[in-house]
Write an enzyme that holds these catalytic residues in place. Structure first.
Site, PDB file in Angstrom:
ATOM      1  N   ASP A 446      -8.906  -1.829  -3.924  1.00  0.00           N
ATOM      2  CA  ASP A 446      -8.361  -0.673  -4.693  1.00  0.00           C
ATOM      3  C   ASP A 446      -9.106   0.368  -5.482  1.00  0.00           C
ATOM      4  OD1 ASP A 446      -6.089  -1.932  -3.246  1.00  0.00           O
ATOM      5  OD2 ASP A 446      -5.153  -2.052  -5.067  1.00  0.00           O
ATOM      6  N   HIS A 450      -7.322   2.968  -8.312  1.00  0.00           N
ATOM      7  CA  HIS A 450      -7.356   2.878  -9.707  1.00  0.00           C
ATOM      8  C   HIS A 450      -8.176   4.048 -10.453  1.00  0.00           C
ATOM      9  CE1 HIS A 450      -6.577  -1.689 -10.100  1.00  0.00           C
ATOM     10  NE2 HIS A 450      -6.093  -1.183  -9.006  1.00  0.00           N
ATOM     11  N   GLU A 522      -2.777   0.215   2.173  1.00  0.00           N
ATOM     12  CA  GLU A 522      -1.225   0.415   2.001  1.00  0.00           C
ATOM     13  C   GLU A 522      -0.770   1.918   1.612  1.00  0.00           C
ATOM     14  OE1 GLU A 522       2.104  -2.404  -0.085  1.00  0.00           O
ATOM     15  OE2 GLU A 522       0.745  -1.547  -1.566  1.00  0.00           O
ATOM     16  N   GLU A 526      -2.490   7.448  -2.532  1.00  0.00           N
ATOM     17  CA  GLU A 526      -3.142   7.198  -3.630  1.00  0.00           C
ATOM     18  C   GLU A 526      -4.477   7.497  -3.225  1.00  0.00           C
ATOM     19  OE1 GLU A 526      -1.332   4.182  -6.719  1.00  0.00           O
ATOM     20  OE2 GLU A 526      -1.276   3.524  -4.850  1.00  0.00           O
TER      21      GLU A 526
END
Length: 696
Positions: A446, A450, A522, A526
């Site tokens: 990720d 972040h 997912e 983002e």
């Protein structure tokens, strides 16, 4: 298993004001203005795997990929399968197995099934090297080379190649076994081409650069000592013209391939090839779409089709491909501006949201949730600018400084950014000793999610306060380069494009975790937000190449999202039973499509919608530009809001935001009645979104 999102996930030029749109000018995208000497404090992680087990020693001095298409080959025993279109490849016990996968589908999941159709091996020799294991001797955007030093075998695994190519470096007898029965077996007069049919209906073709003598039993093919190149291809159907195509292009083989980002909104694939003739490779549906936009000297063979979980792969003949997406305009503010009569309502919410900002009251130390709070506040600044309401900006600016600076200076209590030299990247203090800390950030999960939130805050603060931006530019660029580095020679602290995959044309989030189904992602929104934020940072610093690269990856990520995550009514990409029941993906894997989420079951449709929308920002309009699809998605989701046990208010906000795309008034009333918001969202932001929708 590391969960990517926790259940709490409930859930420039200095540019001003409404209508400014920036289209990056033509520019090379490699010379991003960066201070390559700055790195965060070095750390020795206790949880990262050892890369020296599978990478050849000459590769260990450079930063290594942590989200690549071949990641399973370098984790644990290196024996989990990877999908290298159109085949599943598994390497173990000095052998390589090849599968043209079948597919299973239900309304909940689609996955490709690995069966070792062919397993290629050779006797172990005395040569030095890890006995019984492969070694990665080279890799690129579009290929990886697996060597078996003790067997004289080297496999050029090139993405999209209908042929498996193996180099036999010394005269060596070969063994090819199958789990099927061999029904027929024949060769040409020169023993340079063999055809064999299995009892599962498959026909395989084998080509050799010099005569090779093959013998067979019911389930094994063996050779005399051979050296040279062997290529093996599945014949996709019994049509003789497809066999003629594979014959024609069998002699020219690629050994590596690179994606070149030379100009905005364009990616060029260049392959290093051996032998004579033209190169035949396979393109997935998004490739084909973007190839048609580019200035290409390629021939698309529509009839040559291989099945794939990403849609049919079709043949493309040509030594380089130019993939071109439509230009994307990166904006600080809404595209069409806010309706004048709505200003007062938004200002009222804005004043309250700004009043409640208090950095001393933040309790989380996790990089993901902390980053969301930073980006939430940065949204308030930009909305205030758009409303021409500067009164609240000083307080937000101070909040941003108080929350961002400790992470950049290494003074944040309880966490912070560190540098891992072993793989080449930023990890967090929590993640350096706990594989699950910060949702696996320390094992490279990720990163774009972040860091994208931090970059958004840095971009906005630099826009507000250029002097602050200059002071912290080395740290800011260190963060953005962690996942946006194009050239490891210019910046040897970070690997190349950590998350973005230039072949599938979207990102992966899974990091250094072995998964049977390969990499996964997912939250596409983002990912989009991370590249969008990088483009905004480029605007804030006047860095044209960064604007260009960020905008290009934003555009490509959106194209990938629309192609594979958005499931439209009547779509034919996926099986009918899956398409009928779903409007949006949960988690997309390289070898699987899943309706479930890391943090919620598939029935929580509001979470599936929300995780593909948050964070709500101007770029969200580009992700959800198809109003008909938005209506399908919202109407599919709305019944879930009446679920027994209730639905989080934060998730409702995202559903109503999309409803506002086509039914502004209904959505507005629902948003006004919300009693809570996602940690990265606010009433101000939702009202801004609703009141900046077009009446057209």
């Amino acid at each position: 298993m590391i969960t990517i999102h926790h259940l709490q996930h409930h859930h420039s030029t200095i540019v001003h004001h409404n209508q400014t749109r920036i289209k990056p000018p033509s520019a090379t995208m490699v010379n991003i203005q960066t201070n390559t000497s700055y790195i965060f404090p070095q750390t020795q992680s206790t949880v990262l795997p050892d890369p020296s087990k599978f990478f050849s020693s000459n590769l260990l001095s450079s930063p290594l990929p942590t989200n690549s298409f071949f990641q399973n080959f370098v984790l644990k025993n290196g024996d989990q399968q990877e999908y290298i279109h159109p085949y599943l490849i598994k390497s173990s016990n000095s052998s390589l197995s090849l599968s043209y996968p079948s597919r299973q589908a239900s309304s909940a999941v689609i996955f490709q099934v690995f069966n070792p159709d062919l397993t290629i091996s050779a006797p172990q020799g005395p040569k030095q090297g890890p006995p019984g294991k492969h070694l990665i001797s080279s890799y690129s955007d579009l290929s990886v080379t697996l060597d078996f030093p003790s067997s004289n075998l080297s496999f050029f695994l090139v993405r999209g190649s209908p042929y498996l190519t193996v180099s036999v470096t010394q005269p060596t007898p070969l063994s090819i076994t199958t789990i099927h029965s061999i029904l027929s077996f024949s060769s040409n007069d020169s023993n340079t081409k063999y055809t064999f049919q299995f009892n599962n209906g498959q026909t395989w073709l084998l080509y050799a650069t010099s005569p090779i003598k093959l013998n067979h039993t019911l389930s094994e093919i063996t050779s005399n000592a051979f050296s040279g190149i062997i290529r093996i291809a599945l014949l996709p159907d019994s049509d003789s013209k497809h066999e003629a195509v594979l014959d024609k292009y069998s002699s020219c083989y690629p050994v590596s391939g690179k994606a070149v980002f030379r100009e905005p909104f364009c990616v060029e694939y260049n392959w290093e090839k051996k032998d004579s003739g033209d190169l035949l490779l396979l393109a997935h549906p998004l490739h084909v779409q973007l190839l048609r936009n580019g200035d290409n000297d390629v021939k698309i063979l529509e009839d040559l089709k291989y099945k794939s979980i990403d849609g049919d792969l079709v043949g493309v003949v040509g030594d380089s491909w130019v993939l071109k997406t439509d230009p994307l305009f990166v904006t600080w503010h809404s595209i069409k501006g806010i309706k004048e009569e709505s200003h007062d309502e938004i200002v009222s919410a804005l004043s309250k949201d700004v009043e409640s900002l208090d950095s001393s009251s933040i309790t989380t130390t996790e990089s993901y949730f902390y980053g969301k709070l930073i980006a939430r506040a940065a949204r308030l600044v930009l909305i205030a600018e758009e409303l021409n309401y500067p009164d609240v900006i000083p307080k937000v600016r101070n909040f941003l400084k108080e929350t961002i600076e400790p992470w950049l200076e290494g003074t944040f209590s309880g966490n912070g950014f560190l540098h891992d030299e072993k793989w080449g990247g930023i990890i967090t203090q929590k993640g350096s000793t706990d594989a699950g800390g910060d949702f696996g950030f320390g094992i490279y999960n990720d990163h774009h999610y972040h860091l994208g939130y931090f970059i958004y805050g840095i971009a906005v603060l630099t826009k507000l306060d250029p002097a602050w931006g200059r002071k912290y530019k080395p740290q800011a660029y260190s963060i953005v380069q962690d996942f946006l580095n194009l050239d490891t020679k210019l910046n040897s602290n970070y690997t190349r494009l950590r998350c973005f995959d230039p072949y599938v044309l979207h990102s992966w989030a899974g990091g250094l975790t072995e998964f049977t189904d390969g990499r996964n992602q997912e939250s596409t929104s983002e990912a989009v937000s991370a590249y969008y934020s990088a483009a905004l940072m480029g605007l804030a610093y006047g860095d044209v190449p960064l604007v260009a690269l960020g905008s290009t990856l934003t555009a490509l990520e959106i194209e990938g999202t629309k192609m594979w995550w958005h499931v439209k009514e009547g779509g034919t990409l996926y099986e009918k039973e899956f398409t009928q029941e779903n409007r949006v993906m949960g988690v997309l894997w390289s070898n699987k499509r899943d309706t479930g989420l890391w943090f919620a079951p598939a029935e929580w449709k509001e979470c599936r919608l929300g995780i593909q929308l948050l964070p709500l920002a101007p770029i969200s309009e580009a992700i959800f530009s198809n109003v008909d699809f938005v209506k399908e998605l919202v109407e599919w989701t709305l019944p879930a809001l009446d679920r027994e046990g209730g639905v989080g208010e934060g998730w409702k906000g995202f559903v109503y935001a999309l409803e506002g795309v086509y039914d502004n008034e209904s959505a507005l009333q629902k948003i006004r009645n919300l009693k809570g918001f996602d940690g990265g969202n606010s009433l101000t932001n939702l009202l801004w979104w609703i009141h900046s929708r077009s009446d057209e």
